[in-house]
Design an enzyme around this catalytic site. Structure first.
Site, PDB file in Angstrom:
ATOM      1  CB  ALA B  50     -52.953 -31.247 -45.769  1.00 43.03           C
ATOM      2  CD  GLU B  51     -56.947 -26.370 -45.434  1.00 46.67           C
ATOM      3  OE1 GLU B  51     -55.702 -26.324 -45.425  1.00 46.67           O
ATOM      4  OE2 GLU B  51     -57.637 -26.184 -44.412  1.00 46.67           O
ATOM      5  CG  PHE B  77     -59.129 -22.487 -44.530  1.00 47.46           C
ATOM      6  CD1 PHE B  77     -58.146 -21.763 -43.870  1.00 47.46           C
ATOM      7  CD2 PHE B  77     -60.336 -22.691 -43.904  1.00 47.46           C
ATOM      8  CE1 PHE B  77     -58.363 -21.274 -42.591  1.00 47.46           C
ATOM      9  CE2 PHE B  77     -60.571 -22.209 -42.616  1.00 47.46           C
ATOM     10  CZ  PHE B  77     -59.578 -21.494 -41.958  1.00 47.46           C
ATOM     11  CG  HIS B 120     -61.296 -16.316 -41.165  1.00 43.81           C
ATOM     12  ND1 HIS B 120     -60.648 -17.097 -42.099  1.00 43.81           N
ATOM     13  CD2 HIS B 120     -60.739 -16.655 -39.982  1.00 43.81           C
ATOM     14  CE1 HIS B 120     -59.750 -17.872 -41.511  1.00 43.81           C
ATOM     15  NE2 HIS B 120     -59.782 -17.611 -40.217  1.00 43.81           N
TER      16      HIS B 120
END
Lengths: 312, 319
Positions: B50-51, B77, B120
Site C-alpha cells: 500500500a505504497e 511503485f 521496472h
C-alpha cells in the site's frame, strides 16, 4: 461545547460574507450544519491528541482549539495567518494543538494522520490520532489502505466519517453499495459505529469509547456520523446545488445547535434565553475581532515568496 | 581501504543512522532482515502493499517528530503514491507556512539494463525535480551512496534517493569511519581540459570508460557527477564548462524535459558560461520510448560508453 459549535457557525457565516465581498480569496467550504461532529469528537480528545481535517476544515480547527484571529488572518491572506498567507482556507494547520491540517485533496489526509497514529504507537505515550473525512473519501484508496494498516497494526486511531450524504453534487446513495460507511469496518475487522452526527452527545459518547479503545492498544474504530451541510459545496455564488429542497428542509429541522440549545433550555437552570443571547453576542464580537485583526495585519511581503520551500 | 557493494553501503547508512537517532523507523513492503534483527519489528516494519498509504503515513509521522524511511523498492511503485508525493509531501512545509518540519527519506531503485521491461526500468527523476519542495540524490558509487543517504536521513525535508539498479552489486571503497556528504556538492570524478561530461548515476562509469578511450585519442575529458539533483551544484558544472568550453550530458532517462535538459539549460542560460562554449551542447540519453524487454531492443535504447564517446568526438570537431 455549545460555545464552540456556535463559534464555528458565526466564524463561517462571516467568512462567507467576506468571501463574497472579495476580502477572502479562492474558495470557502462551510461546515455549517455539521458542527456537532467536530466538537463532539474533539471534546473527547486531549490537547496532544492529533486530528487531520478535510477541505471543509474550519470546524475541526476551532473545535481543536485554534485561534480565530490567526485563522481569519489566513483566510484574508495575511502574514499573521497560521500559514503566513501561503495556505488559505483549505490549508490551515496548527501543529501545536495537534491539528495536522486541512487538505484540498479528498482522502488526502487519511494516510497522513495514520502516520501520526503510527508515531504515537512507536512513542508509546498514549496519544491518539483522529481522521476526519467524508462519505466521498470513503470510496477512495487511501481510506481502505489506511484502515487496513491501522487495523493490522492496532494503531491508536479513530476514523470519523462525516457522511453528509453528498460528494459535491453526487449523492452518496449512488456511489456506495452499502447503506452505511460504517459497514466497511467489518472488512478490516474493526468496530464500525453509526451515530446521529447532529446529536453532540451521541458523537461525544461514541468518540470517548473509541478513544479509550485506541489508548488501550485495542486498535482503530470507524465512526460514521450522519449529518448534513446546510450550505452548498462552496460559498461561490455560482456554485450549483442539486440537492432536493425537501431534503434540505428536513435536515434544517435537525440543526445540531438548535437541538443542543433546546436540550439545555428544557433543563431547568442550564441555559436561559438571556445567557444564550449573551453567549452569541460574545461570539459575534470574537469573530468581529478576528476580522479586525486580519484587516490590521500586513499582507506577506513578495520577497518572502520563496521562504519555506525547504526547512533549514 | 575496504571494499563493499553499493547496496551494502546503503544498508550501513541505515544501520548507523537508526542507531544514532531513535526517531528513525523503516517501512517497506519487505522488511530488510539486517534492520529487523537490529532494531526490532516496532521500528522496522514489513507492510501491506500500500505504497500510497505508506508514503502518506511518512508525512504524518514526520510532522509528529519522527524521521521515517520509506523504501518504495522500485520507483515504479512510487507512482501509486503520487498524490502523497505531489500534493502532500512536496508542498506541506510551504503551504503550512513552515510551522513544522517533515524529515522523510523515500528510497527507490531506478534505471534499466536488467531486461525488466517498461515498468521496472524507469528513470523518472525529472518528474520529481519539476516539483518544488523535494530534495533528491542519485549516487553513483558505494562511497557516495552511504554518505548521501546519511545526509538524507538527517535532512529536515522530504528527500528521494534514486539508486541505480545496475550499480547495486558494484564494489567500491568505503571507509570504516563515519562520514557524510553534503547535498549540492558535485564530485569531479575525473579532471580534464577539453570537454566536460556531466553524467548521472550508472553513466558516470560509462563516461569514465569513454574518457579512457578518448584520452588515447588525445582528448582530455572532465567527468562531473552532480550526485544530488535537488539541490543541483550549478556552479561546479558551469565552472567546468567555462574551463573546457564543451559539454556533453549523459543520462539514462529520456531527453524530454529531463535532468539532462535542465543541466544543459543551467549552462547555456548563464552568459559567462555561454560565452566560453566552443560547440553546441549535446545530450546522450535514452530513446524516448518505454523500455523494451528483448536484449536487441533494450540495448539500443540506453546510452553507453560508445555513444558518449561518439558525442564527445562530435563536439570536439564542431567549429
Amino acid at each position: 461545547m455549545l460555545r464552540l459549535m456556535q463559534t464555528i457557525r458565526r466564524f463561517e457565516e462571516r467568512a462567507s460574507t467576506d468571501y463574497v465581498a472579495g476580502d477572502i480569496y479562492g474558495t470557502v467550504h462551510c461546515y455549517i450544519g455539521e458542527e456537532a461532529v467536530a466538537v463532539g469528537v474533539c471534546s473527547a480528545l486531549n490537547r496532544d491528541d492529533q486530528i487531520i481535517s478535510t477541505h471543509r476544515g474550519h470546524g475541526h480547527c476551532i473545535a481543536k482549539g485554534a485561534d480565530l484571529n490567526r485563522m481569519m488572518a489566513e483566510l484574508y491572506g495575511r502574514e499573521t495567518g497560521y500559514c503566513k498567507g501561503k495556505g488559505g482556507s483549505m490549508h490551515i494547520a496548527d501543529f501545536d494543538i495537534g491539528m495536522l491540517g486541512a487538505n484540498g485533496i479528498v482522502a488526502g489526509g487519511i494516510s497522513i494522520i495514520t502516520g501520526a497514529g503510527l508515531a504515537a504507537q512507536i512513542e508509546g505515550k498514549g496519544r491518539v490520532a483522529v481522521s476526519f473525512f467524508g462519505d466521498g473519501a470513503s470510496c477512495a484508496g487511501p481510506f481502505h489502505e489506511s484502515l487496513n494498516i491501522a487495523a493490522a497494526w492496532k494503531l491508536p486511531m479513530v476514523y470519523v466519517c462525516e457522511n453528509n450524504l453528498w460528494a459535491v453534487n453526487t449523492a452518496a446513495s449512488t456511489t456506495l453499495a452499502v447503506q452505511d460507511v460504517a459497514a466497511r469496518a467489518a472488512g478490516y475487522g474493526i468496530p464500525g459505529i453509526v451515530v446521529d452526527g447532529n446529536d453532540i452527545f451521541a458523537v461525544h459518547a461514541a468518540t470517548t469509547e473509541a478513544v479509550a479503545r485506541a489508548r488501550a492498544g485495542d486498535g482503530p474504530t470507524l465512526i460514521e456520523c450522519k449529518t448534513y451541510r446546510h450550505r452548498r459545496h462552496t460559498e461561490r455564488p455560482s456554485q450549483p446545488d442539486v440537492r432536493p429542497q425537501a431534503e434540505i428542509d428536513a435536515w434544517m429541522k435537525k440543526d445540531p445547535i438548535d437541538r443542543l440549545v433546546d436540550h439545555l433550555q428544557a433543563q431547568q437552570g442550564q441555559l436561559s434565553v438571556e445567557e444564550w443571547q449573551a453567549m452569541d453576542a460574545e461570539i459575534l464580537q470574537q469573530v468581529e475581532d478576528s476580522v479586525s485583526f486580519a484587516k490590521a495585519s500586513a499582507f506577506p511581503s513578495p520577497d518572502r515568496v520563496t521562504d519555506d520551500v525547504f526547512a533549514a | 581501504m575496504r571494499q563493499i557493494s553499493y547496496a551494502a553501503a546503503g544498508m550501513e547508512a541505515f544501520i548507523e543512522e537508526m542507531e544514532r537517532d531513535p526517531t528513525t523507523f523503516h517501512l517497506s513492503t519487505d522488511a530488510p532482515p539486517p534492520l529487523v534483527e537490529r532494531f526490532g519489528t516496532s521500528r522496522v516494519r514489513g507492510t501491506p502493499i500500500a505504497e500510497g498509504a505508506l508514503t502518506g503515513m511518512a508525512i504524518g509521522a514526520a510532522g509528529s517528530g519522527f524521521r521515517p524511511i520509506i523504501d518504495w523498492r522500485m520507483v515504479t511503485f512510487s507512482f501509486v503514491a503520487m498524490d502523497q508525493v505531489v500534493n502532500q509531501a512536496s508542498k506541506i512545509h510551504y503551504m503550512f507556512g513552515g510551522q513544522t518540519k517533515f524529515p522523510i527519506l523515500y528510497r527507490c531503485t531506478v534505471g534499466g539494463g536488467l531486461r525488466m521491461a517498461a515498468q521496472h526500468s524507469q528513470s523518472p527523476y525529472s518528474m520529481f525535480m519539476n516539483l518544488a519542495g523535494l530534495k533528491m540524490i542519485l549516487p553513483s558509487t558505494p562511497y557516495d551512496t552511504k554518505g548521501l543517504l546519511k545526509t538524507a536521513i538527517r535532512d529536515n525535508n522530504p528527500v528521494i534517493s534514486f539508486e541505480s539498479t545496475r550499480l547495486l552489486t558494484m564494489m567500491g571503497e568505503v571507509p570504516e569511519e563515519e562520514y557524510t556528504i553534503p547535498f549540492g556538492v558535485a564530485d569531479i570524478k575525473r579532471e580534464g581540459k577539453d570537454v566536460t561530461i556531466v553524467a548521472l548515476a550508472w553513466l558516470v562509469h560509462e563516461a569514465l570508460a569513454a574518457a579512457e578511450t578518448l584520452e588515447a585519442e588525445g582528448i582530455s575529458v572532465e567527468v562531473v557527477d552532480p550526485r544530488t539533483l535537488v539541490p543541483m551544484d550549478t556552479e561546479t558544472i558551469r565552472a567546468s564548462v567555462r574551463k573546457t568550453g564543451r559539454l556533453v550530458v549523459a543520462d539514462e532517462a529520456g531527453p524530454t524535459c529531463g535532468a539532462s535538459a535542465e543541466i544543459a539549460t543551467l549552462v547555456t542560460e548563464d552568459s559567462a558560461t555561454f560565452k566560453c562554449l566552443k560547440a553546441s551542447v549535446r545530450r546522450v540519453c535514452a530513446l524516448q520510448v518505454p523500455i523494451p524487454y528483448s536484449p536487441t531492443l533494450e540495448d539500443v535504447v540506453f546510452p553507453n560508453r560508445e555513444k558518449i564517446a561518439a558525442a564527445v568526438r562530435v563536439v570536439m570537431t564542431e567549429a
